[in-house]
Write an enzyme that holds these catalytic residues in place. Structure first.
Site, PDB file in Angstrom:
ATOM      1  N   TRP A  99       0.838  -1.207   0.000  1.00 53.88           N
ATOM      2  CA  TRP A  99       0.000   0.000   0.000  1.00 53.88           C
ATOM      3  C   TRP A  99       0.862   1.241   0.000  1.00 53.88           C
ATOM      4  O   TRP A  99       0.560   2.215  -0.694  1.00 53.88           O
ATOM      5  CB  TRP A  99      -0.966  -0.014   1.182  1.00 53.88           C
ATOM      6  CG  TRP A  99      -1.879  -1.207   1.153  1.00 53.88           C
ATOM      7  CD1 TRP A  99      -1.957  -2.210   2.081  1.00 53.88           C
ATOM      8  CD2 TRP A  99      -2.827  -1.551   0.116  1.00 53.88           C
ATOM      9  NE1 TRP A  99      -2.889  -3.143   1.685  1.00 53.88           N
ATOM     10  CE2 TRP A  99      -3.439  -2.767   0.496  1.00 53.88           C
ATOM     11  CE3 TRP A  99      -3.206  -0.943  -1.079  1.00 53.88           C
ATOM     12  CZ2 TRP A  99      -4.422  -3.390  -0.289  1.00 53.88           C
ATOM     13  CZ3 TRP A  99      -4.183  -1.559  -1.858  1.00 53.88           C
ATOM     14  CH2 TRP A  99      -4.773  -2.762  -1.462  1.00 53.88           C
ATOM     15  N   ASP A 169      -1.664   6.654   6.438  1.00 53.25           N
ATOM     16  CA  ASP A 169      -2.661   5.667   6.050  1.00 53.25           C
ATOM     17  C   ASP A 169      -2.807   4.736   7.251  1.00 53.25           C
ATOM     18  O   ASP A 169      -1.905   3.968   7.566  1.00 53.25           O
ATOM     19  CB  ASP A 169      -2.160   4.908   4.812  1.00 53.25           C
ATOM     20  CG  ASP A 169      -3.098   3.781   4.385  1.00 53.25           C
ATOM     21  OD1 ASP A 169      -4.102   3.532   5.081  1.00 53.25           O
ATOM     22  OD2 ASP A 169      -2.808   3.158   3.340  1.00 53.25           O
ATOM     23  N   LYS A 193     -11.845  -2.339   7.282  1.00 52.60           N
ATOM     24  CA  LYS A 193     -11.059  -3.152   8.203  1.00 52.60           C
ATOM     25  C   LYS A 193     -11.534  -3.030   9.647  1.00 52.60           C
ATOM     26  O   LYS A 193     -11.759  -4.028  10.286  1.00 52.60           O
ATOM     27  CB  LYS A 193      -9.580  -2.827   8.086  1.00 52.60           C
ATOM     28  CG  LYS A 193      -8.936  -3.539   6.903  1.00 52.60           C
ATOM     29  CD  LYS A 193      -8.431  -2.669   5.837  1.00 52.60           C
ATOM     30  CE  LYS A 193      -8.067  -3.457   4.585  1.00 52.60           C
ATOM     31  NZ  LYS A 193      -7.409  -2.617   3.608  1.00 52.60           N
TER      32      LYS A 193
HETATM   33  C1  PLP Z   1      -6.779  -2.210   2.456  1.00 59.06           C
HETATM   34  C2  PLP Z   1      -5.790  -1.130   2.483  1.00 59.06           C
HETATM   35  C3  PLP Z   1      -5.736  -0.137   1.482  1.00 59.06           C
HETATM   36  C4  PLP Z   1      -6.627  -0.156   0.262  1.00 59.06           C
HETATM   37  O1  PLP Z   1      -7.904   0.219   0.582  1.00 59.06           O
HETATM   38  P1  PLP Z   1      -9.019   0.395  -0.537  1.00 59.06           P
HETATM   39  O2  PLP Z   1     -10.150   0.939   0.268  1.00 59.06           O
HETATM   40  O3  PLP Z   1      -9.289  -0.958  -1.120  1.00 59.06           O
HETATM   41  O4  PLP Z   1      -8.527   1.351  -1.552  1.00 59.06           O
HETATM   42  C5  PLP Z   1      -4.819   0.873   1.621  1.00 59.06           C
HETATM   43  N1  PLP Z   1      -3.973   0.916   2.663  1.00 59.06           N
HETATM   44  C6  PLP Z   1      -3.984  -0.027   3.630  1.00 59.06           C
HETATM   45  C7  PLP Z   1      -3.017   0.066   4.766  1.00 59.06           C
HETATM   46  C8  PLP Z   1      -4.888  -1.074   3.553  1.00 59.06           C
HETATM   47  O5  PLP Z   1      -4.886  -2.014   4.530  1.00 59.06           O
END
Ligand code: PLP
Length: 359
Positions: A99, A169, A193
């Site tokens: 990511w 993030d 999540k």
């Molecule tokens: C799952 C995830 C993403 C991607 O998320 P989307 O909503 O599918 O774009 C980005 N960063 C992290 C740390 C993730 O766990």
């Protein structure tokens, strides 16, 4: 039979959040209208989005001067929105996983990206440490980090001491620890999540940091649009926002971040202990950087060929979602907030039973 759901995302949500969402789909808060059909402009939905924002601020002790936004496009959309809005000329990024890598790729479209450290050559099995593996130069517009690497199972659980604003993030570890929000210009997290079904991304943004980048920004990609309109410039993802509110209420009811932190510590400690005490399984992340949310492990070399058998063995006991990401293989057990300790116990027991029958 209800499964033990270790999926990495979309992932387990509390019964409280799911049941209240089901009730609201039938009849949204006594309006006689389904949540699926309610106008986002109704006063009842306005109350939902207001309370959700207030609870985010309360749970994370967000200081004055920050806005809470609910946006579409997933965390992946933020990879572009962040540099679009915050990068003037130069930003620092940590390359700590898939990511983070994707975020770097997008940022390069907007200016100079200094990759301050990367653990890619080591298969992203550790989290680079400030002072040891890298330093932060002066003059960065911001530094971007991915606090939890969902795929590789490494995590940074302390807020960095940086000479520039941080942007993070936190998709897979938000609401699992205290965060010193004042150090950040922005924090974002895809909801699927620890918060809600897929379809909404939570963004916490520092109001006064907006507008510094001088480029023209398309309306929908400009955070100021959404700050000004309270995430109602266009139709927001009504359903996942409603579920997010239920999850946030649940978090508050059970004791907030303090309780969530302690549960995460207990669950992950139990599973890592089982891995470390086993001759058959071994962890993949450096011990000091292990994630409390995504526990990654493999079978030790002599047992490698039994990985698929173990997944089937677990499925027979109602344990699902433990297959590692397709890019790394092995196993990954995601211990998000809604996962009960009984599920961890079931997995630990399955590991031990499997090991004793195959040795
Ligand atoms: C799952 C995830 C993403 C991607 O998320 P989307 O909503 O599918 O774009 C980005 N960063 C992290 C740390 C993730 O766990």
């Amino acid at each position: 039979m209800k499964k033990h759901n270790f999926s990495a995302g979309p992932s387990i949500l509390s019964d409280y959040a799911i049941n209240n969402t089901i009730d609201a789909i039938r009849d949204f808060d006594g309006t006689g209208i389904s949540l699926l059909s309610i106008s986002h402009r109704s006063k009842e939905f306005q109350a939902v989005i207001d309370e959700a924002g207030a609870l985010v601020k309360e749970l994370l002790s967000v200081p004055e001067g920050y806005s809470v936004l609910w946006l579409g496009g997933g965390a992946s959309m933020q990879f572009a929105m962040i540099p679009y809005n915050f990068m003037r000329s130069r930003a620092g990024y940590l390359d700590t996983g898939t990511w983070a890598h994707n975020a770097i790729k997008e940022a390069r479209l907007f200016g100079q990206v200094d990759v301050l450290a990367s653990s890619e050559a080591a298969g992203y099995t550790y989290y680079p440490q400030l002072g040891q593996d890298y330093t932060i130069p002066e003059g960065l517009d911001y530094m971007h980090i991915t606090t939890n690497n969902t795929i590789y199972g490494t995590e940074l659980r302390d807020d960095l001491d940086a000479p520039c604003p941080l942007i993070a993030d936190m998709s897979s570890d938000i609401f699992t620890r205290y965060v010193d929000v004042a150090r950040y210009d922005a924090i974002y997290a895809g909801a699927q999540k620890n918060l809600a079904p897929a379809g909404v991304t939570l963004v916490i943004v520092k109001d006064e940091a907006l507008g510094r980048a001088e480029r023209p920004i398309p309306t929908m990609l400009d955070y100021r649009t959404h700050v000004k309109k309270g995430s109602m410039f266009n139709t927001p993802p009504v359903l996942p926002i409603y579920t997010a509110l239920q999850t946030l209420r649940y978090y508050k009811q059970i004791g907030g971040i303090k309780e969530l932190m302690s549960r995460a510590a207990l669950k992950s400690a139990k599973l890592y202990e089982a891995i470390d005490n086993s001759a058959m399984f071994e962890g993949t992340a450096r011990e000091t950087d292990r994630s409390l949310m995504n526990v990654t492990f493999v079978m030790a070399p002599p047992f490698k060929n039994l990985e698929k058998d173990f997944i089937d063995f677990c499925a027979g006991r109602g344990i699902v979602g433990i297959k590692g990401h397709r890019s790394v293989g092995g196993f990954r057990a995601s211990l998000y907030n809604a996962l009960p300790m009984e599920s961890v116990d079931a997995l630990v027991e399955a590991m031990s039973d499997f090991e004793s029958t195959h040795r």
